[in-house]
Design an enzyme around this catalytic site. Structure first.
Site, mmCIF file in Angstrom:
data_model
loop_
_atom_site.group_PDB
_atom_site.id
_atom_site.type_symbol
_atom_site.label_atom_id
_atom_site.label_comp_id
_atom_site.label_asym_id
_atom_site.label_seq_id
_atom_site.Cartn_x
_atom_site.Cartn_y
_atom_site.Cartn_z
ATOM 1 C CB ILE A 83 -0.815 0.012 1.230
ATOM 2 C CG1 ILE A 83 -1.916 -1.229 1.163
ATOM 3 C CG2 ILE A 83 -1.642 1.284 1.192
ATOM 4 C CD1 ILE A 83 -2.801 -1.295 2.346
ATOM 5 N N PRO A 84 1.104 1.583 -1.202
ATOM 6 C CG PRO A 84 0.783 2.797 -3.295
ATOM 7 C CD PRO A 84 0.440 1.837 -2.354
ATOM 8 C CB CYS A 85 1.808 5.363 2.671
ATOM 9 S SG CYS A 85 3.036 4.313 3.714
ATOM 10 C CG HIS A 86 6.574 4.712 -1.059
ATOM 11 N ND1 HIS A 86 5.740 3.467 -1.103
ATOM 12 C CD2 HIS A 86 6.920 4.918 -2.523
ATOM 13 C CE1 HIS A 86 6.001 2.899 -2.405
ATOM 14 N NE2 HIS A 86 6.536 3.719 -3.136
#
Length: 157
Positions: free
Chosen positions: A123-126
């Site tokens: 889950i690409p919160c970056h």
């Protein structure tokens, strides 16, 4: 029951967890002895997660196809769903995510949901940045966030 394995990524050790239904955790584990990397994942899901993460770090995978079972509030889950729509190599602001989940004044709440994201990278919160384009707020540190974004941008250029 939680199953766990460790994966040595190019950025550092990672802890992967699954509960039989889906992946529940992908976390950087900088405090873990690297020798744990030699422990073979015991479940098919953990093996697949390691394979997909390896492909991601090799620049061969831009999206993940794993069953996920993150624990969180409805708001957090809506936020995490929106994060998964950010294309590889691109970024969105906290405001853009807040608007995408029909909570236009919820920038801070989106930031808190990002901070609670249990599935780093998957889950690409970056890929979420400040309104002025600055890298802000990443639970594993801004250096890791910067490396992930640079890796993705290099892969698409």
């Amino acid at each position: 029951m939680q199953n766990i394995c460790y994966y040595k990524s190019p950025i550092g050790m990672m802890r992967l967890l699954e509960n039989g239904k889906g992946l529940t955790g992908v976390q950087f584990a900088f405090d873990v002895n690297e020798e744990l990397n030699h422990v073979e994942p015991k479940t098919a899901l953990l093996k697949e997660a390691v394979r997909q993460l390896s492909e991601y770090f090799a620049g061969e995978r831009t999206a993940f196809s794993l069953p996920l079972d993150p624990k969180g509030t409805d708001f957090q889950k809506r936020t995490w769903d929106a994060l998964q729509l950010i294309p590889y190599g691109e970024t969105r602001t906290y405001k853009q995510i807040a608007e995408a989940i029909d909570c236009p004044k919820g920038c801070r709440a989106v930031g808190m949901a990002n901070n609670r994201n249990p599935l780093a990278i998957v889950i690409p919160c970056h890929r979420v940045i400040g309104a002025n384009g600055d890298l802000v707020g990443y639970a594993s540190g801004l250096d890791v966030k910067r490396k992930l974004l640079e890796m993705e941008r290099d892969d698409i250029n």
